[in-house]
Design an enzyme around this catalytic site. Structure first.
Site, PDB file in Angstrom:
ATOM      1  N   ARG A   1     -14.534  -7.776   0.252  1.00 20.23           N
ATOM      2  CA  ARG A   1     -13.441  -7.678   1.033  1.00 20.23           C
ATOM      3  C   ARG A   1     -12.822  -5.733   0.847  1.00 20.23           C
ATOM      4  O   ARG A   1     -12.311  -6.109   0.271  1.00 20.23           O
ATOM      5  CB  ARG A   1     -11.983  -7.957   2.025  1.00 20.23           C
TER       6      ARG A   1
ATOM      7  N   GLY B   1      -4.845  -4.951   7.426  1.00 18.62           N
ATOM      8  CA  GLY B   1      -6.130  -4.049   7.606  1.00 18.62           C
ATOM      9  C   GLY B   1      -7.300  -4.607   8.672  1.00 18.62           C
ATOM     10  O   GLY B   1      -7.771  -3.288   9.342  1.00 18.62           O
TER      11      GLY B   1
ATOM     12  N   GLY C   1      -9.913  -3.688   3.058  1.00 14.82           N
ATOM     13  CA  GLY C   1      -9.399  -2.881   4.568  1.00 14.82           C
ATOM     14  C   GLY C   1      -9.414  -1.723   4.909  1.00 14.82           C
ATOM     15  O   GLY C   1     -10.280  -0.804   4.326  1.00 14.82           O
TER      16      GLY C   1
ATOM     17  N   THR D   1       0.737  -1.323  -0.242  1.00 11.13           N
ATOM     18  CA  THR D   1      -0.264   0.481   0.072  1.00 11.13           C
ATOM     19  C   THR D   1       1.016   0.901  -0.013  1.00 11.13           C
ATOM     20  O   THR D   1       1.792   1.154   0.440  1.00 11.13           O
ATOM     21  CB  THR D   1      -0.956   0.239   1.375  1.00 11.13           C
TER      22      THR D   1
ATOM     23  N   GLY E   1      -0.388  -2.353   6.447  1.00 12.15           N
ATOM     24  CA  GLY E   1      -0.322  -3.504   7.926  1.00 12.15           C
ATOM     25  C   GLY E   1      -1.546  -4.033   7.307  1.00 12.15           C
ATOM     26  O   GLY E   1      -2.531  -3.803   6.084  1.00 12.15           O
TER      27      GLY E   1
HETATM   28  N1  ASP Z   1      -3.515  -2.182   5.063  1.00 13.17           N
HETATM   29  C1  ASP Z   1      -3.969  -2.875   3.899  1.00 13.17           C
HETATM   30  C2  ASP Z   1      -5.080  -3.584   3.643  1.00 13.17           C
HETATM   31  O1  ASP Z   1      -5.312  -4.488   4.969  1.00 13.17           O
HETATM   32  C3  ASP Z   1      -2.904  -3.531   3.577  1.00 13.17           C
HETATM   33  C4  ASP Z   1      -1.848  -2.828   3.012  1.00 13.17           C
HETATM   34  O2  ASP Z   1      -1.172  -1.799   3.576  1.00 13.17           O
HETATM   35  O3  ASP Z   1      -0.403  -3.427   2.421  1.00 13.17           O
HETATM   36  O4  ASP Z   1      -5.864  -3.745   2.830  1.00 13.17           O
END
Ligand code: ASP
Length: 359
Positions: A253, A279, A255, A225, A277
């Protein structure tokens, strides 16, 4: 009787002393509480910008020097776009949006062009942006044909009465707003497609019904992300986050990235935060708002607040990831509890920092 009166006097005088001490302690506590929030602190930087490109199992031994150089140069290219906007007196919102655009257009990150694949072999993108001056915010979820979801998030914030739009409705609004749309095929990258295949091979049918917390393979299926936080010369803070979410996600889904208070938060009284992180945990811990709240209500510094949430609250729940943040004084924080996080920052002296691994 005489003895009793003496004892009573002694008791009352000790008691009144204690009350005074208690009062003093209380007022001291109150002063320090207000000091740390309301009294002007040393300005660290007149303007500042921090970015991330995801946190996760990013280990030096798994990286070639060419790959590392490619990441570093893209992080630098992106942050310099925002830095120049801020240096020329532009707004933190513009800096955040334009910086994220560069990361979204790169296949290196799990956002825009490089978005991961869902279980249905589609790409569903999420993004959000927040203005610390007005507390206005915009977010889009599960879009499939918007090239730069952060542009849509900003249009939702500024040109709609809503905060969050999703799916086909969000795409219809994007078209109305003249936002650049692309074919589904635009988001195809071989590397992300192969990650989906690997992820599918790893999961057994029975596992699909287990809670995320019981599935260690989820840990490495989501990172990359992108996010940006900035403080401009007018003292306005802004934060933005954009993502493809999690490889192999299903059932629509969504996040933390498009959720205001979890993936993104900005408040001129405290700080601007962008998360990356796992999510599900960042939603439950309301990570971005929690950091702001610790500063606002408890008088914690930005470093203390970020540490409390990222090194304690999130791992205690079982999650992992990191955040970037900047406060109203230009203090910058890049806190993560994973092996690495792609990150960069620049202050008003033009001092550039780029990091990938835990130092
Ligand atoms: N936080 C994002 C999610 O869970 C994923 C990421 O941060 O890479 O969708």
């Amino acid at each position: 009787m005489k003895h009793f009166l003496c004892f009573l006097l002694l008791f009352l005088s000790i008691n009144s002393c204690m009350n005074k001490d208690e009062l003093k302690a209380l007022s001291k506590q109150n002063n320090s509480f207000h000091d740390s929030i309301y009294e002007p602190q040393q300005k660290r930087s007149e303007f500042a910008i921090v970015i991330h490109g995801g946190a996760g199992t990013i280990l030096k031994e798994n990286m070639t020097s060419e790959k590392e150089a490619t990441y570093r140069s893209k992080l630098e290219e992106a942050i310099r776009v925002g830095y120049n906007i801020l240096k020329d007196g532009g707004s933190s919102l513009d800096a955040v949006q334009k910086t994220i655009n560069i990361l979204e257009d790169s296949p290196l990150f799990n956002a825009g062009k490089g978005a991961v694949f869902t279980n249905a072999e589609t790409n569903e993108l999420d993004a959000s942006i927040m203005d610390g001056k007005t507390l206005n915010a915009g977010a889009s979820a599960s879009t499939k044909t918007v090239k730069n979801p952060i542009d849509l998030a900003r249009a939702i914030m500024e040109n709609s009465p809503h905060v969050m739009l999703s799916g086909e409705g969000a795409e219809a609004f994007a078209i109305e707003q003249g936002i650049e749309m692309v074919d589904y095929g635009y988001f195809f990258t071989e590397n992300r497609y192969q990650s989906l295949q690997r992820s599918k091979e790893k999961e057994g049918d029975e596992k699909n019904n287990k809670m995320a917390i019981d599935r260690p393979e989820i840990k490495d299926s989501k990172f990359g992300t992108v996010g940006c936080v900035a403080l401009d010369k007018d003292g306005n803070l802004a934060a933005g986050t954009s993502t493809g979410g999690m490889t192999n996600k299903r059932w629509g889904r969504i996040g933390d990235s498009p959720i205001i208070g979890a993936g993104t938060y900005a408040n001129n009284n405290t700080c601007a935060v962008s998360s990356t992180g796992w999510g599900e945990f960042f939603i439950r811990a309301l990570v971005a708002h929690d950091i702001s709240a610790l500063m606002e209500y408890k008088g914690l510094s930005i470093q203390e607040a970020a540490k409390e949430v990222i090194q304690k609250k999130v791992p205690d729940l079982g999650g992992d990831g990191g955040i970037i943040a900047v406060d109203k004084y230009g203090n910058m924080v890049m806190e993560f509890n994973t092996a690495g996080m792609y990150r960069a920052s620049i202050d008003d002296q033009g001092e550039l920092y780029i990091g990938i691994y835990k130092d």
